[in-house]
Design an enzyme around this catalytic site. Sequence first.
Site, PDB file in Angstrom:
ATOM      1  N   TYR A 127      -1.701  -8.431   2.364  1.00 18.04           N
ATOM      2  CA  TYR A 127      -2.874  -7.872   1.705  1.00 18.04           C
ATOM      3  C   TYR A 127      -2.461  -7.702   0.139  1.00 18.04           C
ATOM      4  O   TYR A 127      -3.137  -7.863  -0.840  1.00 18.04           O
ATOM      5  CB  TYR A 127      -2.893  -6.313   1.864  1.00 18.04           C
ATOM      6  CG  TYR A 127      -1.749  -5.426   1.670  1.00 18.04           C
ATOM      7  CD1 TYR A 127      -1.380  -4.629   0.473  1.00 18.04           C
ATOM      8  CD2 TYR A 127      -0.934  -5.158   2.775  1.00 18.04           C
ATOM      9  CE1 TYR A 127      -0.173  -4.211   0.306  1.00 18.04           C
ATOM     10  CE2 TYR A 127       0.512  -4.519   2.579  1.00 18.04           C
ATOM     11  CZ  TYR A 127       0.571  -4.023   1.336  1.00 18.04           C
ATOM     12  OH  TYR A 127       1.515  -3.266   1.060  1.00 18.04           O
ATOM     13  N   ARG A 128      -0.982  -8.040  -0.009  1.00 16.53           N
ATOM     14  CA  ARG A 128      -0.786  -8.377  -1.755  1.00 16.53           C
ATOM     15  C   ARG A 128      -0.963  -9.545  -2.184  1.00 16.53           C
ATOM     16  O   ARG A 128      -1.342 -10.721  -1.416  1.00 16.53           O
ATOM     17  CB  ARG A 128       0.719  -8.271  -1.958  1.00 16.53           C
ATOM     18  CG  ARG A 128       1.212  -6.689  -1.556  1.00 16.53           C
ATOM     19  CD  ARG A 128       2.774  -6.684  -1.636  1.00 16.53           C
ATOM     20  NE  ARG A 128       3.259  -5.156  -1.663  1.00 16.53           N
ATOM     21  CZ  ARG A 128       4.316  -4.751  -1.155  1.00 16.53           C
ATOM     22  NH1 ARG A 128       5.614  -5.845  -1.181  1.00 16.53           N
ATOM     23  NH2 ARG A 128       4.570  -3.835  -0.882  1.00 16.53           N
TER      24      ARG A 128
END
Length: 215
Positions: A127-128
């Site tokens: 998700y980063r």
Amino acid sequence: MQDELVWIDCEMTGLDLGSDKLIEIAALVTDADLNILGDGVDVVMHADDAALSGMIDVVAEMHSRSGLIDEVKASTVDLATAEAMVLDYINEHVKQPKTAPLAGNSIATDRAFIARDMPTLDSFLHYRMIDVSSIKELCRRWYPRIYFGQPPKGLTHRALADIHESIRELRFYRRTAFVPQPGPSTSEIAAVVAELSDGAGAQEETDSAEAPQSG
């Protein structure tokens, strides 16, 4: 989290998620030291005449000049096939899902289209995200000498070439901004740009000779 980074760049008919189409996607994986792993992948997807005719003039001119519109018309690759091709390449170098961050320039826009059209690819990524544009903006405010000395940007507006530029830009910031103060001198910055530019020229020749097929 693993050390690999998944670099992706997309070309679209515009920026409206409600109506515009994803027409090209390219990906490269790098290790923690920004060394490129494998040959990468670059896929042009088909779009119908209605989608292409809806482009605003500046986008239509850009994609015409790069040759992308002609490739889109000739392509028989759909979104699902393109997604599978990108994942096949990424899986060669990233073995565990949700471990490798997505990297690129202004990458949130690309990720929005990926999430819409290629959800399996989106869910494979961590998700980063590592957005080189954010580092650029911080350098403009905090290290203007580095900002104004950065390597010049190309104008190809093609996905794979744009990724190579983004990787080169992050290599530049790593060697000029992520160092102990007072940082490099103006001449040292210029020397880094010259060295990276020489490497970029060699890479472009390799890309031209060994460009992955679009399907």
